[in-house]
Design a protein around this motif. Structure first.
Motif, PDB file in Angstrom:
ATOM      1  N   LEU A  43      16.712  10.036  -5.484  1.00  0.00           N
ATOM      2  CA  LEU A  43      18.166   9.982  -5.579  1.00  0.00           C
ATOM      3  C   LEU A  43      18.791  11.365  -5.686  1.00  0.00           C
ATOM      4  CD1 LEU A  43      18.644   6.951  -8.020  1.00  0.00           C
ATOM      5  CD2 LEU A  43      18.978   6.974  -5.536  1.00  0.00           C
ATOM      6  N   GLN A  44      18.089  12.273  -6.346  1.00  0.00           N
ATOM      7  CA  GLN A  44      18.636  13.607  -6.579  1.00  0.00           C
ATOM      8  C   GLN A  44      18.372  14.582  -5.440  1.00  0.00           C
ATOM      9  OE1 GLN A  44      16.774  14.406 -10.338  1.00  0.00           O
ATOM     10  NE2 GLN A  44      18.294  13.245 -11.511  1.00  0.00           N
ATOM     11  N   ALA A  45      17.496  14.217  -4.516  1.00  0.00           N
ATOM     12  CA  ALA A  45      17.199  15.092  -3.383  1.00  0.00           C
ATOM     13  C   ALA A  45      18.374  15.104  -2.405  1.00  0.00           C
ATOM     14  CB  ALA A  45      15.937  14.619  -2.664  1.00  0.00           C
ATOM     15  N   GLU A  46      18.647  16.246  -1.838  1.00  0.00           N
ATOM     16  CA  GLU A  46      19.685  16.391  -0.826  1.00  0.00           C
ATOM     17  C   GLU A  46      20.987  15.705  -1.253  1.00  0.00           C
ATOM     18  OE1 GLU A  46      17.868  14.936   2.791  1.00  0.00           O
ATOM     19  OE2 GLU A  46      16.963  16.892   3.168  1.00  0.00           O
ATOM     20  N   ASP A  88      19.748   3.687   9.301  1.00  0.00           N
ATOM     21  CA  ASP A  88      19.867   5.134   9.491  1.00  0.00           C
ATOM     22  C   ASP A  88      19.961   5.903   8.181  1.00  0.00           C
ATOM     23  OD1 ASP A  88      22.337   4.114   8.827  1.00  0.00           O
ATOM     24  OD2 ASP A  88      23.469   5.358  10.245  1.00  0.00           O
ATOM     25  N   LEU A  89      19.690   5.246   7.046  1.00  0.00           N
ATOM     26  CA  LEU A  89      19.738   5.914   5.745  1.00  0.00           C
ATOM     27  C   LEU A  89      18.324   6.263   5.273  1.00  0.00           C
ATOM     28  CD1 LEU A  89      22.305   3.803   3.662  1.00  0.00           C
ATOM     29  CD2 LEU A  89      22.735   5.823   5.078  1.00  0.00           C
ATOM     30  N   PRO A  90      18.144   7.410   4.610  1.00  0.00           N
ATOM     31  CA  PRO A  90      16.866   7.656   3.926  1.00  0.00           C
ATOM     32  C   PRO A  90      16.575   6.496   2.983  1.00  0.00           C
ATOM     33  CG  PRO A  90      18.204   9.644   3.916  1.00  0.00           C
ATOM     34  CD  PRO A  90      19.090   8.535   4.422  1.00  0.00           C
ATOM     35  N   THR A  91      15.378   5.921   3.078  1.00  0.00           N
ATOM     36  CA  THR A  91      15.090   4.645   2.407  1.00  0.00           C
ATOM     37  C   THR A  91      13.802   4.726   1.597  1.00  0.00           C
ATOM     38  OG1 THR A  91      16.232   3.388   4.133  1.00  0.00           O
ATOM     39  CG2 THR A  91      14.630   2.188   2.782  1.00  0.00           C
ATOM     40  N   ILE A 117      11.635   7.847   5.251  1.00  0.00           N
ATOM     41  CA  ILE A 117      11.271   6.626   4.516  1.00  0.00           C
ATOM     42  C   ILE A 117      10.092   6.905   3.602  1.00  0.00           C
ATOM     43  CG2 ILE A 117       9.825   5.847   6.441  1.00  0.00           C
ATOM     44  CD1 ILE A 117      10.556   2.935   5.654  1.00  0.00           C
ATOM     45  N   GLY A 118      10.116   6.306   2.412  1.00  0.00           N
ATOM     46  CA  GLY A 118       9.027   6.443   1.456  1.00  0.00           C
ATOM     47  C   GLY A 118       8.664   5.106   0.851  1.00  0.00           C
ATOM     48  N   LEU A 119       7.450   5.018   0.332  1.00  0.00           N
ATOM     49  CA  LEU A 119       6.959   3.782  -0.285  1.00  0.00           C
ATOM     50  C   LEU A 119       6.249   4.125  -1.588  1.00  0.00           C
ATOM     51  CD1 LEU A 119       6.131   0.740  -0.286  1.00  0.00           C
ATOM     52  CD2 LEU A 119       4.176   1.384   1.159  1.00  0.00           C
ATOM     53  N   VAL A 120       6.587   3.393  -2.655  1.00  0.00           N
ATOM     54  CA  VAL A 120       5.897   3.515  -3.942  1.00  0.00           C
ATOM     55  C   VAL A 120       5.207   2.193  -4.229  1.00  0.00           C
ATOM     56  CG1 VAL A 120       6.169   3.808  -6.435  1.00  0.00           C
ATOM     57  CG2 VAL A 120       7.505   5.235  -4.859  1.00  0.00           C
ATOM     58  N   ILE A 121       3.921   2.266  -4.556  1.00  0.00           N
ATOM     59  CA  ILE A 121       3.119   1.077  -4.833  1.00  0.00           C
ATOM     60  C   ILE A 121       2.524   1.183  -6.229  1.00  0.00           C
ATOM     61  CG2 ILE A 121       1.015  -0.184  -4.213  1.00  0.00           C
ATOM     62  CD1 ILE A 121       1.444   0.706  -1.333  1.00  0.00           C
ATOM     63  N   TYR A 122       2.633   0.103  -7.000  1.00  0.00           N
ATOM     64  CA  TYR A 122       1.899  -0.009  -8.274  1.00  0.00           C
ATOM     65  C   TYR A 122       0.944  -1.169  -8.138  1.00  0.00           C
ATOM     66  CZ  TYR A 122       0.908  -1.337 -13.094  1.00  0.00           C
ATOM     67  OH  TYR A 122       0.267  -1.689 -14.260  1.00  0.00           O
ATOM     68  N   GLU A 123      -0.369  -0.907  -8.279  1.00  0.00           N
ATOM     69  CA  GLU A 123      -1.372  -1.934  -8.063  1.00  0.00           C
ATOM     70  C   GLU A 123      -2.630  -1.656  -8.874  1.00  0.00           C
ATOM     71  OE1 GLU A 123      -0.407  -3.298  -3.469  1.00  0.00           O
ATOM     72  OE2 GLU A 123      -2.342  -2.390  -3.929  1.00  0.00           O
ATOM     73  N   PRO A 124      -3.473  -2.676  -9.050  1.00  0.00           N
ATOM     74  CA  PRO A 124      -4.782  -2.460  -9.666  1.00  0.00           C
ATOM     75  C   PRO A 124      -5.734  -1.793  -8.678  1.00  0.00           C
ATOM     76  CG  PRO A 124      -4.545  -4.751  -9.032  1.00  0.00           C
ATOM     77  CD  PRO A 124      -3.213  -4.105  -8.785  1.00  0.00           C
ATOM     78  N   VAL A 125      -6.728  -1.101  -9.204  1.00  0.00           N
ATOM     79  CA  VAL A 125      -7.770  -0.453  -8.395  1.00  0.00           C
ATOM     80  C   VAL A 125      -9.106  -0.569  -9.127  1.00  0.00           C
ATOM     81  CG1 VAL A 125      -6.335   1.206  -7.125  1.00  0.00           C
ATOM     82  CG2 VAL A 125      -7.133   1.774  -9.436  1.00  0.00           C
ATOM     83  N   LYS A 177       7.564  10.066   4.862  1.00  0.00           N
ATOM     84  CA  LYS A 177       7.767  10.924   6.025  1.00  0.00           C
ATOM     85  C   LYS A 177       9.241  11.312   6.060  1.00  0.00           C
ATOM     86  CE  LYS A 177       8.241   6.958   9.201  1.00  0.00           C
ATOM     87  NZ  LYS A 177       7.716   6.328  10.443  1.00  0.00           N
ATOM     88  N   GLY A 178       9.514  12.575   6.372  1.00  0.00           N
ATOM     89  CA  GLY A 178      10.890  13.029   6.482  1.00  0.00           C
ATOM     90  C   GLY A 178      11.280  14.031   5.415  1.00  0.00           C
ATOM     91  N   GLN A 179      12.288  14.842   5.755  1.00  0.00           N
ATOM     92  CA  GLN A 179      12.701  15.956   4.920  1.00  0.00           C
ATOM     93  C   GLN A 179      13.205  15.524   3.556  1.00  0.00           C
ATOM     94  OE1 GLN A 179      12.405  19.253   5.226  1.00  0.00           O
ATOM     95  NE2 GLN A 179      13.316  19.376   3.170  1.00  0.00           N
ATOM     96  N   THR A 180      13.935  14.413   3.479  1.00  0.00           N
ATOM     97  CA  THR A 180      14.468  13.972   2.184  1.00  0.00           C
ATOM     98  C   THR A 180      13.358  13.817   1.161  1.00  0.00           C
ATOM     99  OG1 THR A 180      16.274  12.796   3.306  1.00  0.00           O
ATOM    100  CG2 THR A 180      15.859  12.230   0.996  1.00  0.00           C
ATOM    101  N   PHE A 181      12.246  13.217   1.578  1.00  0.00           N
ATOM    102  CA  PHE A 181      11.128  12.999   0.661  1.00  0.00           C
ATOM    103  C   PHE A 181      10.297  14.255   0.471  1.00  0.00           C
ATOM    104  CE2 PHE A 181      12.329   8.704   1.805  1.00  0.00           C
ATOM    105  CZ  PHE A 181      12.256   8.052   0.584  1.00  0.00           C
ATOM    106  N   ASP A 182      10.285  15.144   1.472  1.00  0.00           N
ATOM    107  CA  ASP A 182       9.648  16.445   1.260  1.00  0.00           C
ATOM    108  C   ASP A 182      10.323  17.156   0.091  1.00  0.00           C
ATOM    109  OD1 ASP A 182       7.827  16.183   3.329  1.00  0.00           O
ATOM    110  OD2 ASP A 182       9.100  17.220   4.790  1.00  0.00           O
TER     111      ASP A 182
END
Length: 364
Positions: free
Chosen positions: A110-113, A202-205, A236-244, A338-343
């Motif tokens: 949220l705080q990026a860019e 078309d939004l960073p997601t 676009i980015g993805l956050v996963i919380y899972e068992p391993v 992937k993408g500059q926003t998440f970089d």
């Protein structure tokens, strides 16, 4: 151990962890009777899935009541006359780490860019209050588009809570007035429609999956991620919380205990390690990936400062130190993008493979 609690919940007598999107693998039906039996079986499993959001909410309330977390909206989900349950210290600490770590990733996004409107899609959101807690304070002048996807039963329950809670309704209205857009979708992630109302491609997601995709067959979980990846044309980015780590002694017992209650984490063996989670994200099209287990996050100052660890440790006496370390090492947070926003948001977060992960390869 005879019984291993889940970081998300410790229930007595019935139930299990928070589930989303679980369905038994298909088998050929030779008659109408078999079809009916399969349908009844799926419906029964889905009812369990729909009801287990109570576990996540209860664990969060326990952590809130003891001072681990702050959330002015969570108590609205208590039923009239319901008492806040008390979870074991290792559950409260796990809930704290999980919640604050994901919040950190969301906040960085949220705080990026600044000045760029952003979108968040939460899979199997249930009674989660992150939109109210985090987005409301950090949406920026352009607001945030926020989507929550869940079964119709859970969405209806959330709408009912909002309608009877002036505090929640007022918060949502103020956020709407400030430019935010909130969407609740009654959908089955196993059968997503051709389009979802309000999705802005078309939004960073940022996509969130907390103990959601792991209860779907791997192919269906992959398809669900691809559904959004194919449609979003911006970063676009993805956050996963899972068992391993299901293959060591603790992991085998954990899997066995869950299976005895009819709970099967269908992606667990395929994505059994932190590196397997990173490779999963890479194969899904995310150029960069990171992963850490909950114990690593708890021990790392970049995630939890020394002062904050000391504060949390003072809240409750935790004498099950070995059990905490084992339990926390069997759950992870993985993130890919992937993408500059998440970089800008996540580029400085350390999530590469560590030498300690070599043991995962030996067990796998």
């Amino acid at each position: 151990m005879a019984s291993i609690p889940n970081l998300n919940t410790l229930r007595t007598g019935r139930g299990g962890p928070r589930l989303r999107g679980s369905r038994r693998g298909g088998r050929g039906a030779s008659s109408l009777g078999d079809d009916a039996s399969d349908s009844a079986d799926v419906a029964s499993k889905d009812r369990i899935i729909q009801s287990t959001d109570y576990d996540a909410s209860s664990s969060r309330l326990s952590a809130l009541e003891l001072g681990y977390l702050t959330d002015p909206y969570a108590k609205a989900f208590l039923k009239p006359g319901e008492q806040i349950p008390r979870r074991y210290p290792i559950i409260n600490r796990g809930t704290y780490v999980r919640s604050t770590a994901i919040d950190k990733l969301v906040l960085r996004f949220l705080q990026a860019e600044p000045g760029i409107r952003k979108q968040i899609i939460s899979l199997g959101a249930g009674s989660d209050t992150r939109y109210l807690r985090i987005v409301g304070d950090h949406a920026g002048q352009d607001g945030v588009v926020y989507h929550e996807l869940d079964f119709e039963t859970n969405v209806a329950a959330k709408k009912a809570v909002i309608e009877r809670s002036p505090a929640l309704a007022d918060r949502l209205q103020k956020m709407k007035d400030g430019g935010c857009s909130y969407h609740l979708h009654s959908v089955d992630l196993r059968d997503l429609p051709s389009s979802l109302p309000g999705i802005e491609t078309d939004l960073p997601t940022l996509i969130l999956s907390e103990c959601c995709l792991c209860y779907m067959p791997p192919e269906q979980a992959t398809t669900a991620v691809k559904y959004f990846n194919d449609r979003i044309t911006s970063p676009i980015g993805l956050v996963i919380y899972e068992p391993v780590r299901p293959f060591d002694a603790f992991g085998r017992t954990m899997v066995s205990n869950l299976a005895s209650r009819g709970i099967h984490m269908q992606t667990l063996k395929r994505y059994s390690s932190l590196d397997a989670q990173r490779q999963r994200l890479k194969m899904a099209g995310f150029d960069k990936q990171g992963a850490r287990d909950v114990h690593q996050i708890w021990e790392t100052d970049a995630w939890v400062s020394e002062a904050e660890r000391e504060r949390v440790e003072r809240l409750e006496w935790l004498d099950e130190v070995e059990e905490w370390q084992l339990l926390a090492s069997h759950y992870c947070i993985a993130w890919g993008w992937k993408g500059q926003t998440f970089d800008s948001a996540w580029g400085g977060i350390e999530g590469a493979r560590t030498s300690a992960e070599d043991r995962d390869d030996e067990l796998g």
